[in-house]
Design an enzyme around this catalytic site. Structure first.
Site, mmCIF file in Angstrom:
data_model
loop_
_atom_site.group_PDB
_atom_site.id
_atom_site.type_symbol
_atom_site.label_atom_id
_atom_site.label_comp_id
_atom_site.label_asym_id
_atom_site.label_seq_id
_atom_site.Cartn_x
_atom_site.Cartn_y
_atom_site.Cartn_z
ATOM 1 C CD GLU A 234 -7.957 2.418 -3.047
ATOM 2 O OE1 GLU A 234 -7.597 3.289 -1.702
ATOM 3 O OE2 GLU A 234 -9.273 1.907 -2.665
ATOM 4 N N GLY B 220 -11.403 -0.583 -0.960
ATOM 5 C CA GLY B 220 -13.343 -0.881 -1.203
ATOM 6 C C GLY B 220 -13.828 -1.306 -0.077
ATOM 7 C CB ALA C 33 -10.462 -4.565 -4.102
ATOM 8 C CD GLU D 250 -13.504 2.666 -3.321
ATOM 9 O OE1 GLU D 250 -12.521 1.674 -3.147
ATOM 10 O OE2 GLU D 250 -13.358 3.677 -4.249
HETATM 11 C C1 HXC Z 1 -6.011 -9.476 -0.213
HETATM 12 C C2 HXC Z 1 -5.816 -9.111 2.054
HETATM 13 C C3 HXC Z 1 -5.730 -7.857 2.452
HETATM 14 C C4 HXC Z 1 -6.331 -7.586 0.178
HETATM 15 C C5 HXC Z 1 -5.827 -7.792 3.823
HETATM 16 N N1 HXC Z 1 -5.453 -9.660 3.235
HETATM 17 N N2 HXC Z 1 -6.173 -7.662 3.197
HETATM 18 N N3 HXC Z 1 -5.891 -10.317 1.054
HETATM 19 N N4 HXC Z 1 -6.453 -8.697 -0.405
HETATM 20 N N5 HXC Z 1 -7.320 -6.031 0.403
HETATM 21 C C6 HXC Z 1 -4.828 -10.607 3.769
HETATM 22 C C7 HXC Z 1 -3.106 -10.719 4.525
HETATM 23 O O1 HXC Z 1 -3.030 -10.815 2.753
HETATM 24 C C8 HXC Z 1 -3.013 -11.942 5.218
HETATM 25 O O2 HXC Z 1 -2.829 -12.935 4.407
HETATM 26 C C9 HXC Z 1 -4.368 -11.739 6.223
HETATM 27 O O3 HXC Z 1 -4.829 -11.187 5.744
HETATM 28 C C10 HXC Z 1 -4.040 -11.069 7.367
HETATM 29 O O4 HXC Z 1 -3.662 -9.988 6.896
HETATM 30 P P1 HXC Z 1 -2.505 -8.986 7.444
HETATM 31 O O5 HXC Z 1 -1.633 -8.509 6.880
HETATM 32 O O6 HXC Z 1 -1.447 -10.587 8.269
HETATM 33 O O7 HXC Z 1 -2.936 -8.703 9.111
HETATM 34 P P2 HXC Z 1 -2.757 -7.289 9.573
HETATM 35 O O8 HXC Z 1 -1.131 -7.950 10.220
HETATM 36 O O9 HXC Z 1 -3.483 -7.230 10.839
HETATM 37 O O10 HXC Z 1 -3.134 -6.263 9.223
HETATM 38 C C11 HXC Z 1 -4.020 -5.129 8.710
HETATM 39 C C12 HXC Z 1 -4.154 -4.388 7.475
HETATM 40 C C13 HXC Z 1 -3.572 -5.043 5.489
HETATM 41 C C14 HXC Z 1 -3.162 -3.125 8.119
HETATM 42 C C15 HXC Z 1 -5.547 -4.301 7.594
HETATM 43 O O11 HXC Z 1 -3.675 -6.627 6.170
HETATM 44 C C16 HXC Z 1 -3.799 -4.299 4.861
HETATM 45 O O12 HXC Z 1 -2.622 -3.109 4.959
HETATM 46 N N6 HXC Z 1 -3.772 -5.451 3.763
HETATM 47 C C17 HXC Z 1 -4.635 -4.325 2.991
HETATM 48 C C18 HXC Z 1 -4.951 -3.316 2.864
HETATM 49 C C19 HXC Z 1 -4.978 -2.336 1.342
HETATM 50 O O13 HXC Z 1 -4.579 -2.202 1.587
HETATM 51 N N7 HXC Z 1 -6.340 -2.465 1.332
HETATM 52 C C20 HXC Z 1 -6.557 -1.791 -0.114
HETATM 53 C C21 HXC Z 1 -6.861 -2.556 -1.564
HETATM 54 S S1 HXC Z 1 -7.233 -1.901 -2.517
HETATM 55 P P3 HXC Z 1 -2.576 -14.025 5.011
HETATM 56 O O14 HXC Z 1 -2.504 -14.827 4.014
HETATM 57 O O15 HXC Z 1 -0.573 -13.163 4.805
HETATM 58 O O16 HXC Z 1 -2.295 -14.434 6.540
HETATM 59 C C22 HXC Z 1 -8.626 -1.772 -3.008
HETATM 60 C C23 HXC Z 1 -8.401 -1.235 -3.951
HETATM 61 C C24 HXC Z 1 -10.415 -0.855 -4.053
HETATM 62 O O17 HXC Z 1 -9.446 -1.731 -1.869
HETATM 63 C C25 HXC Z 1 -10.972 -0.685 -6.181
HETATM 64 C C26 HXC Z 1 -12.604 -0.724 -5.690
HETATM 65 C C27 HXC Z 1 -12.831 -1.448 -6.983
#
Ligand code: HXC
Length: 259
Positions: free
Chosen positions: A133, A110, A66, A113
């Site tokens: 998360e 997400g 998400a 999921e």
């Molecule tokens: C918003 C995101 C994002 C996310 C990545 N980006 N994941 N933006 N929400 N979930 C953005 C980054 O900010 C970055 O933007 C660009 O995408 C590239 O990501 P990087 O981090 O620079 O790439 P990398 O170093 O290759 O790392 C990839 C990654 C990392 C390991 C996937 O991005 C990461 O850990 N992302 C978050 C993953 C996460 O926590 N997901 C769970 C979210 S909570 P910029 O502008 O800086 O270039 C969730 C709740 C679900 O999902 C609920 C459902 C109802």
């Protein structure tokens, strides 16, 4: 409907293909994208010509979760009253034709999921799955704590959800989360091949099979078996059952008319 955050096309006139398309954000899922996805899935589900759908992302990310930026400042009252983030995720659960997730790269939070809401997952060998998360001070919110243990068992679901670590495609296949792993450049061929095959089968029996397997997660064994038996018997009322069995007996290829 014109789509901005997804791309929609058909394959062979009978498979609906939906590609998540926010590449700069690694397909982070926001409400607008999920609204578009729901609309596209519903449109394919209602389209007589379509027998199966494939949902995919980019090579680097199926979806990295998400959209954290969109969620960051929400209060409890915001998300509870507005049912934000999760509200429009339910659309995919109501889809009656099969949806295959073709996962390359990150399927996190997400994103994982969403893949698990599909009927099965075909993974590229670079795929990475996880529920990170916990690192953000939250827990999965779109079924992760429920579908992951059903798919991979309690031990691995707890491990992944409590540590936030990722598992690669090989581990995901061993654990039963994904049905097949293929080289990344073969992912779409593999997924489309499966989808085209499914589309040629009797649509009624395909939908009944999906409905019956999903019932396994909602009922006890005896009730589930009875549900299956009733659907099994009902399929003898279809022309496609006559066609399928006549084709076998006469050593020819069945031509299902989805009736
Ligand atoms: C918003 C995101 C994002 C996310 C990545 N980006 N994941 N933006 N929400 N979930 C953005 C980054 O900010 C970055 O933007 C660009 O995408 C590239 O990501 P990087 O981090 O620079 O790439 P990398 O170093 O290759 O790392 C990839 C990654 C990392 C390991 C996937 O991005 C990461 O850990 N992302 C978050 C993953 C996460 O926590 N997901 C769970 C979210 S909570 P910029 O502008 O800086 O270039 C969730 C709740 C679900 O999902 C609920 C459902 C109802």
């Amino acid at each position: 409907m014109a789509y901005e955050l997804i791309e929609v096309r058909t394959e062979g006139g009978k498979v609906g293909v939906i590609t998540l398309n926010r590449p700069k954000q690694l397909n982070a899922l926001n409400d607008a994208l999920m609204d578009e996805l729901g609309a596209a899935l519903k449109a394919f589900d209602a389209d007589e010509a379509i027998g199966c759908m494939v949902l995919t992302g980019s090579e680097k990310a199926f979806a990295a979760g998400a959209d954290i930026g969109a969620m960051a400042s929400y209060s409890f009252a915001d998300v509870y009253k507005g049912d934000y983030i999760t509200r429009n995720w339910e659309a995919i659960r109501a889809i009656r034709k099969p949806v295959i997730a073709a996962v390359s790269g990150f399927a996190l939070g997400g994103g994982c999921e969403l893949a698990m809401m599909c009927d099965f997952i075909i993974a590229a060998d670079n795929a990475k799955f996880g529920q990170p998360e916990i690192k953000l001070g939250i827990i999965p919110g779109a079924g992760g704590t429920q579908r992951l243990p059903r798919a991979v068992g309690k031990a691995k679901a707890m491990d992944l959800t409590l540590t936030g670590r990722m598992m690669d495609a090989a581990e995901a296949e061993r654990a039963g989360l994904v049905s097949r792993v293929v080289p990344v450049d073969k992912l779409m061929d593999e997924a489309l091949g499966a989808a085209l095959m499914i589309s040629d089968y009797s649509r009624v029996s395909v939908m009944a099979a999906k409905e019956s397997i999903n019932r396994a997660f909602e009922s006890g064994l005896a009730d589930g078996v009875m549900f299956e038996r009733r659907l099994f018997h009902a399929l003898f009322a279809t022309e496609d059952q006559k066609e399928g069995m006549d084709a076998f007996v006469n050593k020819r290829k069945a031509r299902f008319r989805h009736q």
